[in-house]
Enzyme design. Sequence first.
Site, mmCIF file in Angstrom:
data_model
loop_
_atom_site.group_PDB
_atom_site.id
_atom_site.type_symbol
_atom_site.label_atom_id
_atom_site.label_comp_id
_atom_site.label_asym_id
_atom_site.label_seq_id
_atom_site.Cartn_x
_atom_site.Cartn_y
_atom_site.Cartn_z
ATOM 1 N N GLY A 90 0.931 -1.216 0.062
ATOM 2 C CA GLY A 90 -0.140 -0.253 -0.013
ATOM 3 C C GLY A 90 1.164 1.383 -0.148
ATOM 4 O O GLY A 90 1.723 1.604 -0.085
ATOM 5 N N GLY A 92 3.046 3.444 1.713
ATOM 6 C CA GLY A 92 3.219 4.006 3.211
ATOM 7 C C GLY A 92 3.552 5.062 3.165
ATOM 8 O O GLY A 92 3.946 5.976 4.248
ATOM 9 N N LYS A 113 4.051 12.572 -2.139
ATOM 10 C CA LYS A 113 4.782 11.304 -1.725
ATOM 11 C C LYS A 113 6.071 12.894 -1.004
ATOM 12 O O LYS A 113 6.585 12.898 -1.162
ATOM 13 C CB LYS A 113 6.303 10.708 -3.355
ATOM 14 C CG LYS A 113 7.036 9.312 -2.931
ATOM 15 C CD LYS A 113 7.456 8.907 -3.466
ATOM 16 C CE LYS A 113 7.282 7.480 -3.696
ATOM 17 N NZ LYS A 113 8.298 6.959 -4.955
ATOM 18 N N ASP A 125 8.466 5.983 8.546
ATOM 19 C CA ASP A 125 7.577 7.224 9.165
ATOM 20 C C ASP A 125 6.868 7.739 7.641
ATOM 21 O O ASP A 125 5.862 9.379 8.051
ATOM 22 C CB ASP A 125 9.370 8.397 9.348
ATOM 23 C CG ASP A 125 9.966 8.120 7.776
ATOM 24 O OD1 ASP A 125 9.991 8.275 6.803
ATOM 25 O OD2 ASP A 125 11.395 9.104 8.391
ATOM 26 N N GLY A 126 6.885 7.854 6.693
ATOM 27 C CA GLY A 126 5.742 8.136 5.476
ATOM 28 C C GLY A 126 7.083 9.777 5.138
ATOM 29 O O GLY A 126 5.779 9.442 4.397
ATOM 30 N N ARG A 176 3.416 14.051 -7.539
ATOM 31 C CA ARG A 176 4.284 13.515 -9.306
ATOM 32 C C ARG A 176 2.652 13.106 -9.502
ATOM 33 O O ARG A 176 1.417 12.916 -9.129
ATOM 34 C CB ARG A 176 4.451 11.830 -9.237
ATOM 35 C CG ARG A 176 3.933 10.782 -8.598
ATOM 36 C CD ARG A 176 4.784 9.599 -8.281
ATOM 37 N NE ARG A 176 4.487 8.154 -7.575
ATOM 38 C CZ ARG A 176 4.193 7.327 -7.382
ATOM 39 N NH1 ARG A 176 5.542 6.904 -7.852
ATOM 40 N NH2 ARG A 176 3.918 6.516 -6.483
ATOM 41 N N ARG A 183 -1.665 -0.484 -10.196
ATOM 42 C CA ARG A 183 -1.413 -1.365 -10.745
ATOM 43 C C ARG A 183 -0.932 -2.573 -10.460
ATOM 44 O O ARG A 183 -2.232 -3.125 -10.027
ATOM 45 C CB ARG A 183 0.944 -1.619 -8.896
ATOM 46 C CG ARG A 183 0.973 0.523 -8.559
ATOM 47 C CD ARG A 183 0.616 0.566 -7.035
ATOM 48 N NE ARG A 183 0.892 1.358 -6.385
ATOM 49 C CZ ARG A 183 2.501 2.490 -6.475
ATOM 50 N NH1 ARG A 183 3.316 1.450 -7.262
ATOM 51 N NH2 ARG A 183 2.650 3.376 -6.352
ATOM 52 N N ASP A 252 4.429 -4.882 -7.547
ATOM 53 C CA ASP A 252 3.641 -3.215 -7.115
ATOM 54 C C ASP A 252 4.565 -2.331 -7.600
ATOM 55 O O ASP A 252 3.720 -0.978 -7.532
ATOM 56 C CB ASP A 252 4.315 -3.095 -5.362
ATOM 57 C CG ASP A 252 5.973 -2.912 -4.717
ATOM 58 O OD1 ASP A 252 5.861 -4.191 -5.003
ATOM 59 O OD2 ASP A 252 6.177 -2.260 -4.457
ATOM 60 N N ASP A 262 7.961 4.727 -10.242
ATOM 61 C CA ASP A 262 8.557 4.443 -8.377
ATOM 62 C C ASP A 262 10.123 3.762 -9.355
ATOM 63 O O ASP A 262 10.213 2.871 -9.341
ATOM 64 C CB ASP A 262 8.036 3.441 -7.904
ATOM 65 C CG ASP A 262 6.918 3.145 -7.109
ATOM 66 O OD1 ASP A 262 6.233 4.327 -6.703
ATOM 67 O OD2 ASP A 262 5.801 2.785 -7.289
#
Length: 480
Positions: A90, A92, A113, A125-126, A176, A183, A252, A262
């Site tokens: 997911g 994250g 992001k 921590d994202g 982005r 995905r 993913d 990515d």
Amino acid sequence: MSTLEQLRFDNTYARLPPGFGARVEPRALSNTRLVSANPSALRLLGLSPEEARRPEFLEAMGGGRPLPGMEPFAMVYAGHQFGVYVPRLGDGRAMLLGEVRGPSGEKWDLHLKGGGPTPFSRGGDGRAVLRSSIREYLCGEAMHGLGIPTTRALCLLGSDAPVYREEVETGAMIVRMAPSHVRFGTFEFFHYTEQPEHVARLADHVIDAHFPHLSGAPERHVRFYAEVVERTARLVAQWQAVGFAHGVMNTDNMSILGLTLDYGPFGFLDEFEPGFICNHSDHRGRYAFDQQPRIALWNLACLGEALLTLISEDDARAALATFEPGFSAHFLTRMRAKLGLTETKEEDRALVGDLFALMAEARVDYTRFFRALSRVDAVVEMFPDRARFEAWAERYRARLTAEGSVDTERRARMERVNPRYVLRNWMAQDAITQAQRGDFSRVDRLLTALEDPFTERPDHADLTQEPPSWGRHLVVSCSS
């Protein structure tokens, strides 16, 4: 042109049933500042560059104050990572801020992001750091300039906030854009959690939004899968032809639309090395440059398995069987263009294969070689064994003569498809080093060069040189 407040949000993914993700609240970094805004991406949303200079832009894109209509949402997905299935991944460290309808009605996900933890952060921590954010910001636009399907980059935000990776770094965010961030792993999540109704709902959502010619058709799911196979074959052929290594082709990280998705430990070839590994975490070379077509096919098989409640195994196998001939056809078409050829001949496969063998033996610079090949005599010095290259060059000249090639026209054709500039790792690192000192000018300079990589720019001559000694073997990882 619109103002920020006039952006039209149509958050179709957030309206899907519970279980497709989670509503989240982004968390702004302290002392956030605008590092760079991408004029061409702004235009896709109908925004002028002046809108990006407003404080409201920084607040909205940096998670401080959402615009009216935004519905921040983290998507759930799973995936095969280095060949091993991971059941729950997911978004994250990313989240959909919302889906904007552009001036012509096209849909763009705004995907933040580094906006803080989500339910899928798995203890992380994202956050994102300036180093990796600069790499993604620049590479998405570099790929777009090369004509390769990709996510885009709207803006890059920096901060003084500390974020720990291998060491303490400064935090950053990137927004982005893509028509969709669904995905292969999104389908896998619902398949492996035995939710066939959500597999079907997701498939129909993607079809209705992005494959409208298939909407409502009885065989829509089979045809959808076949088109994903074809798009992926074409995408990877483009990667191989331009010398791009993704570095971490987990399922993913594979876009259902055939986009490059990515950007982490990517690398463009410097010295031509078929087995080039750009990710120092890839100890066995699973995602080496020359393995990318094979891995793409493997990933497509994983997607096919996830769709088996919608399509038969025979139909899945039939679709997969089109990958290799499709990839080969797309790749040879691109290589003929790089060689300036206009006709299709059976011997072209051997001509290209023998050239690659010579290039690998001599470890010539991939981009510089093909750019210079428009004047074939100019590349002889790149090969220690000049006689062997001259033997290949004679075959090449004979091939050009056989189709009546005109040198001036051929050179112009070749310079339209062989880039002068690609985002080499040393260039990205140079921009990162300066940015970490507070100087962001090299980020925008690279952005300018890479958005039109085929046009010669005398003021960017330094970007066409061989990598400096310090930049020849840079180490990048999944955190890059």
